[in-house]
Design a protein around this motif. Structure first.
Motif: not given
Length: 92
Positions: A5-12, A41-47, A70-73
């Motif tokens: 988590x980063x800033x109370x949000x899922x980051x990875x 691996x899910x990277x929320x920031x990178x999508x 790698x899937x670009x969401x």
């Protein structure tokens, strides 16, 4: 699963399984993107969702297999990755 988590949000998030799986409805269609691999691996920031180890991905119409995908969401695109010197093949 390991979630960061980063800033109370899922980051990875990293999911391991036999296999680990994910799915996501595709924008603008009734199709669902699905994937499975030894680790995801899910990277929320990178999508991006990266499937590692005997990876399989379907966009609802096509299937892709490889050691790393790698899937670009956001863009709903797939990119394959290979390890240097391994000669990994991608099957579509």
């Amino acid at each position: 699963a390991t979630v960061n988590f980063a800033a109370n949000r899922i980051s990875t998030a990293r999911i391991r399984g036999t296999p680990a799986e994910f799915e996501q409805p595709r924008t603008g269609t009734s199709d669902v993107a699905r994937g499975r691999a030894g680790a995801i691996d899910y990277d929320v920031g990178a999508g991006t969702v990266t499937l590692i180890g005997d990876a399989w991905l379907s966009d609802g119409r096509n299937e892709i297999r490889g050691q790393q995908l790698t899937y670009d969401v956001r863009g709903q695109r797939v990119q394959s990755g290979s390890r240097p010197g391994q000669g990994d093949r991608v099957q579509i």
